[in-house]
Write a protein that holds these residues in place. Structure first.
Motif, PDB file in Angstrom:
ATOM      1  N   TYR A   1       0.732  -1.354  -0.128  1.00 31.27           N
ATOM      2  CA  TYR A   1       0.088   0.172   0.196  1.00 31.27           C
ATOM      3  C   TYR A   1       0.722   1.192   0.251  1.00 31.27           C
ATOM      4  O   TYR A   1       0.592   2.365  -0.410  1.00 31.27           O
ATOM      5  CB  TYR A   1      -0.523  -0.432   1.122  1.00 31.27           C
ATOM      6  N   SER A   2       1.665   1.213   1.203  1.00 31.52           N
ATOM      7  CA  SER A   2       2.787   2.132   1.421  1.00 31.52           C
ATOM      8  C   SER A   2       3.209   2.933  -0.336  1.00 31.52           C
ATOM      9  O   SER A   2       3.619   4.258  -0.673  1.00 31.52           O
ATOM     10  CB  SER A   2       4.128   2.101   2.181  1.00 31.52           C
ATOM     11  N   THR A   3       3.549   2.102  -1.521  1.00 37.53           N
ATOM     12  CA  THR A   3       4.390   2.599  -3.007  1.00 37.53           C
ATOM     13  C   THR A   3       3.415   2.328  -3.842  1.00 37.53           C
ATOM     14  O   THR A   3       3.957   2.427  -4.967  1.00 37.53           O
ATOM     15  CB  THR A   3       5.686   1.194  -2.483  1.00 37.53           C
ATOM     16  N   ASP A   4       2.642   1.700  -3.761  1.00 35.43           N
ATOM     17  CA  ASP A   4       1.305   1.040  -4.776  1.00 35.43           C
ATOM     18  C   ASP A   4       2.595   0.629  -6.255  1.00 35.43           C
ATOM     19  O   ASP A   4       1.799   0.675  -6.559  1.00 35.43           O
ATOM     20  CB  ASP A   4       0.978   2.214  -5.456  1.00 35.43           C
ATOM     21  N   GLN A   5       3.287  -0.356  -5.367  1.00 31.01           N
ATOM     22  CA  GLN A   5       3.931  -1.490  -5.945  1.00 31.01           C
ATOM     23  C   GLN A   5       3.384  -2.498  -5.803  1.00 31.01           C
ATOM     24  O   GLN A   5       3.358  -2.944  -4.868  1.00 31.01           O
ATOM     25  CB  GLN A   5       5.257  -1.025  -5.951  1.00 31.01           C
ATOM     26  N   ARG A   6       3.736  -3.911  -6.200  1.00 29.21           N
ATOM     27  CA  ARG A   6       3.459  -5.219  -6.467  1.00 29.21           C
ATOM     28  C   ARG A   6       4.711  -5.558  -7.015  1.00 29.21           C
ATOM     29  O   ARG A   6       5.308  -5.384  -7.712  1.00 29.21           O
ATOM     30  CB  ARG A   6       2.506  -6.062  -6.669  1.00 29.21           C
ATOM     31  N   TYR A   7       5.201  -6.273  -6.183  1.00 30.48           N
ATOM     32  CA  TYR A   7       6.255  -8.015  -6.843  1.00 30.48           C
ATOM     33  C   TYR A   7       5.384  -8.812  -7.234  1.00 30.48           C
ATOM     34  O   TYR A   7       5.491  -9.956  -6.373  1.00 30.48           O
ATOM     35  CB  TYR A   7       7.314  -7.859  -5.429  1.00 30.48           C
ATOM     36  N   ALA A   8       6.203  -9.191  -8.217  1.00 33.06           N
ATOM     37  CA  ALA A   8       6.474 -10.996  -8.587  1.00 33.06           C
ATOM     38  C   ALA A   8       6.846 -12.065  -7.655  1.00 33.06           C
ATOM     39  O   ALA A   8       8.645 -11.339  -7.620  1.00 33.06           O
ATOM     40  CB  ALA A   8       6.488 -11.311 -10.054  1.00 33.06           C
ATOM     41  N   ILE A   9       6.360 -12.971  -7.150  1.00 31.93           N
ATOM     42  CA  ILE A   9       7.888 -13.707  -6.021  1.00 31.93           C
ATOM     43  C   ILE A   9       7.217 -15.090  -7.088  1.00 31.93           C
ATOM     44  O   ILE A   9       6.230 -15.831  -6.722  1.00 31.93           O
ATOM     45  CB  ILE A   9       6.833 -13.428  -4.473  1.00 31.93           C
ATOM     46  N   GLN A  10       8.887 -15.576  -7.040  1.00 31.87           N
ATOM     47  CA  GLN A  10       8.909 -16.936  -7.581  1.00 31.87           C
ATOM     48  C   GLN A  10       9.112 -18.017  -6.424  1.00 31.87           C
ATOM     49  O   GLN A  10       9.627 -17.679  -5.486  1.00 31.87           O
ATOM     50  CB  GLN A  10      10.025 -17.091  -8.164  1.00 31.87           C
ATOM     51  N   ILE A  11       7.335 -18.976  -5.811  1.00 30.05           N
ATOM     52  CA  ILE A  11       8.002 -19.566  -5.266  1.00 30.05           C
ATOM     53  C   ILE A  11       8.608 -20.769  -5.324  1.00 30.05           C
ATOM     54  O   ILE A  11       8.186 -21.967  -6.361  1.00 30.05           O
ATOM     55  CB  ILE A  11       6.340 -20.000  -4.758  1.00 30.05           C
ATOM     56  N   THR A  12       9.706 -21.240  -4.565  1.00 32.41           N
ATOM     57  CA  THR A  12      10.117 -21.909  -4.662  1.00 32.41           C
ATOM     58  C   THR A  12      10.386 -23.874  -4.074  1.00 32.41           C
ATOM     59  O   THR A  12       9.250 -23.591  -2.777  1.00 32.41           O
ATOM     60  CB  THR A  12      11.606 -21.658  -4.558  1.00 32.41           C
TER      61      THR A  12
END
Length: 203
Positions: free
Chosen positions: A127-138
């Motif tokens: 919420y704080s940056t309005d950014q989202r990050y793709a996380i590869q689930i290992t």
């Protein structure tokens, strides 16, 4: 009294809490008097506002007896027939944490169990940056989830976890008055061995 089936399942949010500090999780679990942290209240408020926006498939509940997990995914994004979970975080620091990745992995595992197909990517939205990050689930994420579920399901009121190795986590902790890290380190130094409080004492 025997616990119900649902009582035996671990909430996915507990994975995040346990990674942050197993001892804090212990006191939250067994001390009903502990207050709700401001960060959690604020995060819930943001979730409620966000849940009324957009055309997402949102707040979907899943459970799996095989995984020993249950939980509600904030958002499930549908793109080219691929379903991807999105975990939203308050994140005043503008960063997400390893504990957030473990929580997201738990949601991916629940979703893939429901779909009976692999879900190897999820998103963390801040919420704080309005950014989202793709996380590869290992596979390491998945192993960590299974180990934490096992630890939580075997936890008892007599098995208090050790002090954290990062005292800065204690500064605003709602469980501090029950945990009493400094007092424990001073009165029972054996319990402080290998922790951040042992290092504090040597300065």
């Amino acid at each position: 009294m025997k616990a119900s089936f649902r009582d035996e399942l671990v909430p996915v949010s507990a994975l995040n809490e346990y990674v942050y500090c197993p001892r804090r999780f212990y006191y939250q679990r067994y001390q009903d008097e502990i207050g709700t942290p401001y960060e959690l209240v604020d995060g819930r408020s943001k979730h409620e506002r966000q849940s009324r926006r957009g055309g997402w498939v949102r707040e979907r509940y899943f459970r799996s007896n095989d995984l020993g997990l249950h939980g509600k995914i904030d958002l499930v994004e549908s793109n080219d027939e691929t379903l991807t979970p999105v975990e939203r975080k308050r994140a005043e620091s503008a960063e997400y944490y390893p504990s957030d990745e473990v929580q997201l992995a738990g949601y991916c595992m629940l979703l893939e169990t429901a779909l009976d197909e692999s879900v190897n990517v999820g998103y963390i939205y801040l919420y704080s940056t309005d950014q989202r990050y793709a996380i590869q689930i290992t596979e390491n994420h998945r192993k960590t989830v299974r180990e934490i579920v096992r630890h939580i399901r075997t936890m008892t009121v007599d098995s208090i976890p050790p002090l954290t190795d990062n005292p800065s986590k204690c500064e605003a902790c709602s469980a501090r008055e029950y945990c009493m890290p400094e007092e424990t380190a001073m009165l029972e130094p054996d319990k402080a061995k290998g922790t951040g409080f042992e290092r504090e004492e040597r300065r």
